[in-house]
Scaffold this motif. Structure first.
Motif, PDB file in Angstrom:
ATOM      1  N   PRO A  47      11.314  -3.109  33.788  1.00 39.95           N
ATOM      2  CA  PRO A  47      11.015  -3.049  35.224  1.00 39.95           C
ATOM      3  C   PRO A  47      12.086  -3.761  36.066  1.00 39.95           C
ATOM      4  N   GLU A  48      12.419  -3.159  37.201  1.00 38.46           N
ATOM      5  CA  GLU A  48      13.435  -3.656  38.149  1.00 38.46           C
ATOM      6  C   GLU A  48      14.856  -3.576  37.596  1.00 38.46           C
ATOM      7  N   HIS A  49      15.040  -2.962  36.445  1.00 41.39           N
ATOM      8  CA  HIS A  49      16.356  -2.835  35.823  1.00 41.39           C
ATOM      9  C   HIS A  49      16.741  -1.363  35.684  1.00 41.39           C
ATOM     10  N   GLY A  50      18.044  -1.091  35.779  1.00 43.71           N
ATOM     11  CA  GLY A  50      18.560   0.234  35.472  1.00 43.71           C
ATOM     12  C   GLY A  50      17.807   1.358  36.152  1.00 43.71           C
ATOM     13  N   ARG A  53      14.338   0.606  38.047  1.00 40.84           N
ATOM     14  CA  ARG A  53      14.403  -0.425  39.098  1.00 40.84           C
ATOM     15  C   ARG A  53      13.300  -0.278  40.149  1.00 40.84           C
ATOM     16  N   ASP A  54      12.699   0.908  40.252  1.00 41.32           N
ATOM     17  CA  ASP A  54      11.627   1.092  41.232  1.00 41.32           C
ATOM     18  C   ASP A  54      10.261   0.635  40.726  1.00 41.32           C
ATOM     19  N   ILE A  55      10.209   0.216  39.450  1.00 44.75           N
ATOM     20  CA  ILE A  55       8.959  -0.315  38.899  1.00 44.75           C
ATOM     21  C   ILE A  55       8.981  -1.832  39.106  1.00 44.75           C
ATOM     22  N   VAL A  56       8.141  -2.324  39.969  1.00 47.59           N
ATOM     23  CA  VAL A  56       8.172  -3.740  40.351  1.00 47.59           C
ATOM     24  C   VAL A  56       6.766  -4.343  40.265  1.00 47.59           C
ATOM     25  N   PRO A  57       6.691  -5.696  40.069  1.00 45.38           N
ATOM     26  CA  PRO A  57       7.790  -6.602  39.773  1.00 45.38           C
ATOM     27  C   PRO A  57       7.998  -6.744  38.266  1.00 45.38           C
ATOM     28  N   PHE A  58       9.108  -7.356  37.871  1.00 46.72           N
ATOM     29  CA  PHE A  58       9.281  -7.696  36.467  1.00 46.72           C
ATOM     30  C   PHE A  58       8.498  -8.964  36.165  1.00 46.72           C
ATOM     31  N   THR A  59       7.643  -8.908  35.160  1.00 49.49           N
ATOM     32  CA  THR A  59       7.032 -10.108  34.580  1.00 49.49           C
ATOM     33  C   THR A  59       7.050  -9.934  33.071  1.00 49.49           C
ATOM     34  N   MET A  60       7.052 -11.040  32.354  1.00 50.15           N
ATOM     35  CA  MET A  60       7.056 -10.971  30.899  1.00 50.15           C
ATOM     36  C   MET A  60       5.795 -10.269  30.396  1.00 50.15           C
ATOM     37  N   LYS A  61       4.677 -10.594  30.999  1.00 52.59           N
ATOM     38  CA  LYS A  61       3.394 -10.038  30.557  1.00 52.59           C
ATOM     39  C   LYS A  61       3.351  -8.525  30.728  1.00 52.59           C
ATOM     40  N   ALA A 130      22.392 -14.202  46.119  1.00 50.17           N
ATOM     41  CA  ALA A 130      22.412 -13.352  47.312  1.00 50.17           C
ATOM     42  C   ALA A 130      23.658 -13.614  48.145  1.00 50.17           C
ATOM     43  N   ILE A 131      24.035 -14.907  48.251  1.00 51.24           N
ATOM     44  CA  ILE A 131      25.220 -15.276  49.028  1.00 51.24           C
ATOM     45  C   ILE A 131      26.480 -14.688  48.404  1.00 51.24           C
ATOM     46  N   SER A 132      26.520 -14.666  47.057  1.00 50.26           N
ATOM     47  CA  SER A 132      27.728 -14.193  46.366  1.00 50.26           C
ATOM     48  C   SER A 132      27.740 -12.681  46.159  1.00 50.26           C
ATOM     49  N   LYS A 133      26.792 -11.966  46.761  1.00 49.97           N
ATOM     50  CA  LYS A 133      26.697 -10.510  46.578  1.00 49.97           C
ATOM     51  C   LYS A 133      28.022  -9.793  46.855  1.00 49.97           C
ATOM     52  N   PRO A 134      28.760 -10.141  47.926  1.00 54.29           N
ATOM     53  CA  PRO A 134      30.045  -9.457  48.151  1.00 54.29           C
ATOM     54  C   PRO A 134      31.022  -9.663  46.992  1.00 54.29           C
ATOM     55  N   LEU A 135      30.981 -10.870  46.377  1.00 53.09           N
ATOM     56  CA  LEU A 135      31.898 -11.157  45.283  1.00 53.09           C
ATOM     57  C   LEU A 135      31.601 -10.293  44.061  1.00 53.09           C
ATOM     58  N   ILE A 136      30.313 -10.114  43.755  1.00 54.15           N
ATOM     59  CA  ILE A 136      29.988  -9.372  42.542  1.00 54.15           C
ATOM     60  C   ILE A 136      30.144  -7.868  42.730  1.00 54.15           C
ATOM     61  N   SER A 137      30.640  -7.471  43.904  1.00 46.79           N
ATOM     62  CA  SER A 137      31.021  -6.072  44.100  1.00 46.79           C
ATOM     63  C   SER A 137      32.524  -5.883  43.914  1.00 46.79           C
ATOM     64  N   ASN A 138      33.197  -7.006  43.631  1.00 43.93           N
ATOM     65  CA  ASN A 138      34.645  -6.992  43.474  1.00 43.93           C
ATOM     66  C   ASN A 138      35.015  -6.788  42.008  1.00 43.93           C
ATOM     67  N   ASP A 139      35.833  -5.770  41.723  1.00 47.68           N
ATOM     68  CA  ASP A 139      36.176  -5.445  40.338  1.00 47.68           C
ATOM     69  C   ASP A 139      36.823  -6.616  39.607  1.00 47.68           C
ATOM     70  N   PHE A 140      37.721  -7.314  40.288  1.00 45.48           N
ATOM     71  CA  PHE A 140      38.417  -8.441  39.654  1.00 45.48           C
ATOM     72  C   PHE A 140      37.418  -9.519  39.246  1.00 45.48           C
ATOM     73  N   THR A 163      25.445  -4.966  37.735  1.00 52.28           N
ATOM     74  CA  THR A 163      25.719  -6.157  38.540  1.00 52.28           C
ATOM     75  C   THR A 163      25.528  -5.871  40.019  1.00 52.28           C
ATOM     76  N   LYS A 164      26.020  -4.723  40.469  1.00 53.32           N
ATOM     77  CA  LYS A 164      25.912  -4.370  41.894  1.00 53.32           C
ATOM     78  C   LYS A 164      24.472  -4.077  42.305  1.00 53.32           C
ATOM     79  N   SER A 165      23.626  -3.727  41.343  1.00 55.63           N
ATOM     80  CA  SER A 165      22.242  -3.391  41.689  1.00 55.63           C
ATOM     81  C   SER A 165      21.299  -4.593  41.609  1.00 55.63           C
ATOM     82  N   LEU A 166      21.833  -5.764  41.201  1.00 55.92           N
ATOM     83  CA  LEU A 166      21.003  -6.968  41.151  1.00 55.92           C
ATOM     84  C   LEU A 166      20.507  -7.331  42.547  1.00 55.92           C
ATOM     85  N   THR A 167      19.240  -7.638  42.663  1.00 50.66           N
ATOM     86  CA  THR A 167      18.653  -8.002  43.944  1.00 50.66           C
ATOM     87  C   THR A 167      18.165  -9.445  43.904  1.00 50.66           C
TER      88      THR A 167
END
Length: 254
Positions: A47-50, A53-61, A130-140, A163-167
């Protein structure tokens, strides 16, 4: 809504379920699918992955319950070998603790069952993400993260997409569930064969957690992949596949 599941080799007799790590998705098991064409393989996106991603929320249970349901509905004889890394390894333990009857052999790698995040860290890490979101869109920057994690660059496009789809929501759910995870009730009574693995160079907490689980689970063994890191199935798929095959066939480990 059902989880997205990649399925191969349905004509084969035995089923394996592969459970990916937090923040990634089922592609991380592609080399295992190539090495296990003689098995029926099921690879869910959590859930919330790949593609789930529309299946929310992720919980272990709930994630464990969904995988148990998947085994009951699609695995042959309603039973499967289950394999997980990191968050996926925690899910392996969760499933064993509540429904050992759907599990044949179990393999959990890089699995933490001890506390390691403080409250401040848990609060700040999703915010920093969330603050670093622009950075994790950078290929380098993404390539540097992969380099630090010893993840081969052949996986760059898949890793970048995840990585780009992480919320903020997913980061928070992963961190909270991961940090709260402990040895599940019932785990110390399971009779299933369990292999607890890790990369040899993983943090000490992983090694300590492995010892905790090994003391708890009667029919368990520990295997340390020489010189390798957390996602060692990507670093050395040949060794991972040999180890997995030896485990599910009750053979001596490589």
């Amino acid at each position: 809504m059902d989880l997205f599941v990649k399925e191969t080799g349905r004509e084969n007799e035995e089923s394996i379920v592969f459970i990916h790590g937090g923040g990634l998705s089922g592609w991380m098991w592609d080399k295992q699918l190539e090495g296990f064409t003689d098995y029926h393989c099921l690879v869910p996106d959590l859930p919330e992955h790949g593609k789930s991603r529309d299946i929310v929320p992720f919980t272990m249970k709930t994630a464990a319950e969904q995988i148990i349901e998947l085994i009951n509905e699609r695995a042959h004889n309603k039973k499967a070998h289950i394999v997980g890394i990191s968050l996926g390894g925690q899910l392996v333990m969760q499933i064993l603790g509540i429904a050992p009857e759907v599990v044949d052999h179990a393999i959990a790698s890089g699995t933490v069952v001890r506390p390691y995040y403080g409250k401040v860290t848990l609060t700040m890490m999703p915010i920093m993400g969330a603050i670093s979101k622009p950075l994790i869109s950078n290929d380098f920057f993404i390539k540097k993260i992969m380099e630090n994690g010893k993840i081969p660059l052949e996986y760059f496009e898949n890793y970048k997409k995840d990585t780009k789809s992480l919320t903020y929501s997913l980061n928070k759910h992963i961190l909270n569930e991961n940090a709260a995870f402990r040895i599940p009730k019932g785990l110390c009574k399971v009779e299933n064969p369990v292999l607890i693995t890790m990369g040899e160079t993983e943090m000490e907490l992983v090694h300590e957690s492995a010892e905790d689980m090994n003391r708890c689970i009667p029919n368990s063994k520990i295997f340390k992949a020489p010189g390798l890191c957390h996602v060692w199935n990507l670093q050395s798929p040949e060794l991972f596949n040999k180890t997995l095959r030896a485990c599910i066939n009750d053979e001596e480990l490589i």
